[in-house]
Every structure is written in structure tokens, then in C-alpha cells.
Design a protein around this motif. Structure first.
Motif, PDB file in Angstrom:
ATOM      1  N   LEU A 115      16.011 -14.673  14.969  1.00 16.10           N
ATOM      2  CA  LEU A 115      15.965 -13.354  15.611  1.00 16.10           C
ATOM      3  C   LEU A 115      17.050 -12.441  15.066  1.00 16.10           C
ATOM      4  N   ALA A 116      18.210 -13.010  14.733  1.00 16.83           N
ATOM      5  CA  ALA A 116      19.290 -12.206  14.152  1.00 16.83           C
ATOM      6  C   ALA A 116      18.881 -11.680  12.777  1.00 16.83           C
ATOM      7  N   VAL A 117      18.248 -12.536  11.969  1.00  8.52           N
ATOM      8  CA  VAL A 117      17.770 -12.107  10.647  1.00  8.52           C
ATOM      9  C   VAL A 117      16.742 -10.990  10.796  1.00  8.52           C
ATOM     10  N   MET A 118      15.827 -11.148  11.749  1.00 10.57           N
ATOM     11  CA  MET A 118      14.834 -10.108  12.002  1.00 10.57           C
ATOM     12  C   MET A 118      15.503  -8.794  12.397  1.00 10.57           C
ATOM     13  N   THR A 119      16.508  -8.874  13.271  1.00 12.53           N
ATOM     14  CA  THR A 119      17.208  -7.663  13.724  1.00 12.53           C
ATOM     15  C   THR A 119      17.922  -6.968  12.570  1.00 12.53           C
ATOM     16  N   VAL A 144       0.837  -1.198   0.000  1.00  8.06           N
ATOM     17  CA  VAL A 144       0.000   0.000   0.000  1.00  8.06           C
ATOM     18  C   VAL A 144       0.876   1.254   0.000  1.00  8.06           C
ATOM     19  N   ALA A 145       1.923   1.246   0.815  1.00 11.56           N
ATOM     20  CA  ALA A 145       2.821   2.396   0.877  1.00 11.56           C
ATOM     21  C   ALA A 145       3.505   2.636  -0.463  1.00 11.56           C
ATOM     22  N   ALA A 146       3.880   1.557  -1.144  1.00 11.09           N
ATOM     23  CA  ALA A 146       4.565   1.688  -2.429  1.00 11.09           C
ATOM     24  C   ALA A 146       3.661   2.332  -3.476  1.00 11.09           C
ATOM     25  N   VAL A 147       2.363   2.009  -3.425  1.00  7.17           N
ATOM     26  CA  VAL A 147       1.423   2.554  -4.404  1.00  7.17           C
ATOM     27  C   VAL A 147       1.003   3.982  -4.050  1.00  7.17           C
ATOM     28  N   TRP A 148       0.824   4.209  -2.737  1.00  5.67           N
ATOM     29  CA  TRP A 148       0.209   5.450  -2.274  1.00  5.67           C
ATOM     30  C   TRP A 148       1.213   6.585  -2.119  1.00  5.67           C
ATOM     31  N   SER A 149       2.411   6.295  -1.678  1.00  4.97           N
ATOM     32  CA  SER A 149       3.363   7.341  -1.320  1.00  4.97           C
ATOM     33  C   SER A 149       4.086   7.885  -2.538  1.00  4.97           C
ATOM     34  N   ARG A 150       4.547   9.081  -2.434  1.00  4.38           N
ATOM     35  CA  ARG A 150       5.305   9.700  -3.522  1.00  4.38           C
ATOM     36  C   ARG A 150       6.727   9.173  -3.592  1.00  4.38           C
ATOM     37  N   TYR A 151       7.292   8.769  -2.448  1.00  6.93           N
ATOM     38  CA  TYR A 151       8.630   8.213  -2.470  1.00  6.93           C
ATOM     39  C   TYR A 151       8.596   6.759  -2.921  1.00  6.93           C
ATOM     40  N   ARG A 152       9.674   6.314  -3.499  1.00  8.55           N
ATOM     41  CA  ARG A 152       9.756   4.972  -4.057  1.00  8.55           C
ATOM     42  C   ARG A 152      10.284   3.997  -3.016  1.00  8.55           C
ATOM     43  N   VAL A 153       9.549   2.903  -2.822  1.00  5.71           N
ATOM     44  CA  VAL A 153      10.001   1.848  -1.926  1.00  5.71           C
ATOM     45  C   VAL A 153      10.938   0.952  -2.719  1.00  5.71           C
ATOM     46  N   GLY A 154      12.215   0.935  -2.344  1.00  7.33           N
ATOM     47  CA  GLY A 154      13.233   0.258  -3.135  1.00  7.33           C
ATOM     48  C   GLY A 154      13.613  -1.116  -2.623  1.00  7.33           C
ATOM     49  N   ARG A 155      14.703  -1.634  -3.198  1.00  6.63           N
ATOM     50  CA  ARG A 155      15.157  -2.987  -2.876  1.00  6.63           C
ATOM     51  C   ARG A 155      15.530  -3.121  -1.409  1.00  6.63           C
ATOM     52  N   ARG A 156      16.176  -2.090  -0.842  1.00  2.29           N
ATOM     53  CA  ARG A 156      16.579  -2.160   0.562  1.00  2.29           C
ATOM     54  C   ARG A 156      15.361  -2.342   1.467  1.00  2.29           C
ATOM     55  N   GLU A 157      14.319  -1.565   1.198  1.00  2.84           N
ATOM     56  CA  GLU A 157      13.129  -1.617   2.048  1.00  2.84           C
ATOM     57  C   GLU A 157      12.421  -2.968   1.924  1.00  2.84           C
ATOM     58  N   TRP A 158      12.262  -3.445   0.688  1.00  2.00           N
ATOM     59  CA  TRP A 158      11.613  -4.739   0.511  1.00  2.00           C
ATOM     60  C   TRP A 158      12.438  -5.862   1.130  1.00  2.00           C
ATOM     61  N   SER A 159      13.768  -5.789   0.963  1.00  2.00           N
ATOM     62  CA  SER A 159      14.625  -6.825   1.543  1.00  2.00           C
ATOM     63  C   SER A 159      14.542  -6.821   3.063  1.00  2.00           C
ATOM     64  N   GLY A 160      14.551  -5.631   3.643  1.00  2.00           N
ATOM     65  CA  GLY A 160      14.445  -5.529   5.093  1.00  2.00           C
ATOM     66  C   GLY A 160      13.120  -6.063   5.605  1.00  2.00           C
ATOM     67  N   ALA A 161      12.033  -5.719   4.906  1.00  2.00           N
ATOM     68  CA  ALA A 161      10.714  -6.193   5.331  1.00  2.00           C
ATOM     69  C   ALA A 161      10.621  -7.713   5.235  1.00  2.00           C
ATOM     70  N   VAL A 162      11.132  -8.274   4.144  1.00  2.00           N
ATOM     71  CA  VAL A 162      11.102  -9.732   3.979  1.00  2.00           C
ATOM     72  C   VAL A 162      11.937 -10.401   5.069  1.00  2.00           C
ATOM     73  N   ALA A 163      13.079  -9.794   5.421  1.00  2.00           N
ATOM     74  CA  ALA A 163      13.923 -10.363   6.484  1.00  2.00           C
ATOM     75  C   ALA A 163      13.189 -10.364   7.822  1.00  2.00           C
ATOM     76  N   VAL A 164      12.477  -9.284   8.107  1.00  2.00           N
ATOM     77  CA  VAL A 164      11.708  -9.212   9.356  1.00  2.00           C
ATOM     78  C   VAL A 164      10.638 -10.298   9.386  1.00  2.00           C
ATOM     79  N   VAL A 165       9.875 -10.406   8.302  1.00  2.00           N
ATOM     80  CA  VAL A 165       8.799 -11.393   8.238  1.00  2.00           C
ATOM     81  C   VAL A 165       9.359 -12.813   8.326  1.00  2.00           C
ATOM     82  N   ALA A 166      10.418 -13.086   7.543  1.00  2.00           N
ATOM     83  CA  ALA A 166      11.000 -14.427   7.528  1.00  2.00           C
ATOM     84  C   ALA A 166      11.578 -14.792   8.897  1.00  2.00           C
ATOM     85  N   GLY A 167      12.233 -13.827   9.556  1.00  4.61           N
ATOM     86  CA  GLY A 167      12.822 -14.093  10.861  1.00  4.61           C
ATOM     87  C   GLY A 167      11.783 -14.444  11.901  1.00  4.61           C
TER      88      GLY A 167
END
Length: 298
Positions: A262-266, A87-110
């Protein structure tokens, strides 16, 4: 059915938090960690829409928990981060990039790996008052320490730390809600209303919302929301073990995987806190307290 409800719940919660962040980012300057932030947001239709959407998600989560177990539902609840990011990627003016998606996936996976490998057991439906007081005091001290440390940090790191504190409070709130609902089902409405747990849920929820909205005010959703979503199930598991006599796998292999998860999440949270999006979030045309003065900036 359980998994479908849990995924629908995660979608509503994620979208609701994305909407809340959008509204909180526009709050007046200096409102972080102040009650006037909630006063401002309660007058914003956009924020109220986000809260209502999250409430629908919480009701669906309750239905999923009624049909299944915490171990089945909680791992899927963390996927709310991905719905919120979309939703943020579609709605916001700033671009959600690879770093943000990678970090989010790491949090979820951890978090998912921790919960799946740990297989937390449900424990008892309730506990003596002194155990709840001890748990609440412990989380309160930890959260207060996080808030104190956060105020000395840069905005993106402050947002992540405040979000983690909010998630811990929401984990405590969820555990108390479970005890209150169980009392409702076992004894009826009146015994639940004369008990202390529903009122503790309300107080903890309000403080948690204040911390979460302060985090949303400080940084974009890809930075401020993942710590909230990650801390809530982890705090819930800790309370389930420490207060409700739940169980967690502690074999050598399980412990190694759990610590690695937990380390991956961190690492994921740290990657998000280092995102360049916070600069875009605070540029003049995105500045949360300027739109009412310059609705059409050049």
C-alpha cells in the motif's frame, strides 16, 4: 482462460477510460463536479465510444469472475492502468515520461502485491440490508470528505483525490453488482428486479462516473486514472471482508508486505500527482474549452 479474459477485460477498460478522459478534457470550464459535465459528455460521440468500450471490458470481467475467483481476476484488472497509459502516450500531444510510467508501475505493483499476498477470500454471496447500508454510508462519508478536501487542492492533486473517491464508489458498485447477479442466477429475473440492489448500483455508478470524469477534466489520464484503478479493488476487498465475511491473510509477514504494498501504491499516486503533465494539459493549445473557438491554434 480466466487470465486471458481478465487481461482482455483490462485492455478494454483501460482503452475505454483513455477515450473518456480525452473527451472529458474538452468539457466546458466550470463543469467539474457538476451534473452539466455528464450532460455535456452524453452528447459527445467520443465519450460514448469510451463508455461502450469500458462496458465490453466489464462484461469480459464478469465472464472471468464466473469462471474463476476474485483473487484471480482483480490483480490483473489493475493492469488496465498500463493499457490506458499506452493509449495516452500514443494519442496525446504531451509526452508521457519516466516519472509517469514509474508511478503507474508502482501503483499496479502495489495493488497486485497486496491482493496476491492478502489472498482475499470470496465470503458470502449477500448480506443483510443494514450491513450494506452501513458500508454505503461509510464509503459515502469518506468520499464526501475526499471531495471536500480535493476542492482546496491544485488541479493535479484534486484529480488524484477525486479519482480515488470514484474508485471507492466503483468498488462498492462492483460488490453490489455481484450480489445482484447472484440473486439473478439463484432466484431469477423478477426477484432481482424487485430487490433494491440493481437500483443502488445505478445510483452509485452515476455518482462514481461524475467524480471520475471530473478527475479526467482536471488532469491528464496518467495522473487522474491510476487512483481510480487502485481504489476500486481495495474498496472491493474491504467490503468483501467487512460486509460479506470474506477473509484476508493477517500473519505478521503478510501484514508487513501488505502495508509495504500500500505504501508503494501511495508513492506511485503521489509521483503521478506531481507530474509536469498537468501544465501541458492546461496550456492554451490543450485547454479543454478552447478547441471549439480555435480549432487550429498557432
Amino acid at each position: 482462460m480466466v487470465y486471458a479474459l481478465a487481461l482482455c477485460s483490462a485492455a478494454f477498460v483501460g482503452i475505454g477510460n483513455a477515450v473518456q478522459q480525452r473527451a472529458a478534457a474538452r468539457a466546458p470550464s466550470g463543469a467539474v463536479l457538476h451534473w452539466r459535465l455528464l450532460g455535456y459528455l452524453l452528447r459527445q460521440r467520443l465519450w460514448l465510444t469510451g463508455i461502450a468500450t469500458s462496458v465490453v471490458g466489464n462484461l469480459l470481467s464478469g465472464a472471468a469472475l464466473g469462471l474463476g475467483s476474485v483473487a484471480e481476476v482483480e490483480p490483473l484488472s489493475v493492469t488496465a492502468v498500463l493499457f490506458a497509459m499506452a493509449v495516452a502516450a500514443v494519442w496525446s500531444r504531451y509526452r508521457v515520461g519516466r516519472r509517469e510510467w514509474s508511478g503507474a508501475v508502482a501503483v499496479v505493483a502495489g495493488v497486485i502485491a497486496f491482493l496476491l499476498v492478502g489472498r482475499p477470500g470470496p465470503g458470502q454471496p449477500d448480506a443483510p440490508v443494514w450491513q450494506w447500508v452501513l458500508a454505503a454510508a461509510s464509503i459515502g462519508i469518506i468520499t464526501a470528505t475526499l471531495v471536500s478536501l480535493a476542492r482546496r487542492m491544485r488541479p493535479q492533486h484534486e484529480a488524484a483525490v477525486l479519482g480515488f473517491g470514484a474508485g471507492m464508489l466503483f468498488g462498492l458498485q462492483a460488490a453490489l453488482t455481484s450480489a445482484a447477479v447472484r440473486r439473478l442466477f439463484d432466484r431469477g429475473l423478477l426477484p432481482m428486479l424487485v430487490d433494491w440492489t440493481p437500483y443502488a448500483v445505478v445510483v452509485i455508478a452515476v455518482v462514481g462516473i461524475l467524480l471520475a470524469q471530473s478527475a479526467y477534466k482536471l488532469a491528464p489520464l496518467p495522473i487522474s486514472y491510476p487512483p481510480v484503478a487502485a481504489a476500486e479493488p481495495l474498496a472491493g476487498v474491504a467490503i468483501g471482508i467487512g460486509v460479506l465475511d470474506g477473509s484476508l491473510r493477517i500473519t505478521p509477514i503478510a501484514l508487513v508486505i501488505e502495508f509495504a504494498a500500500l505504501a508503494v501504491m501511495t508513492v506511485g499516486v503521489y509521483a503521478l500527482a506531481a507530474s509536469h503533465l498537468v501544465e501541458a494539459h492546461h496550456r492554451p493549445h490543450h485547454h479543454p474549452h478552447l478547441p471549439h473557438r480555435h480549432p487550429h491554434p498557432k
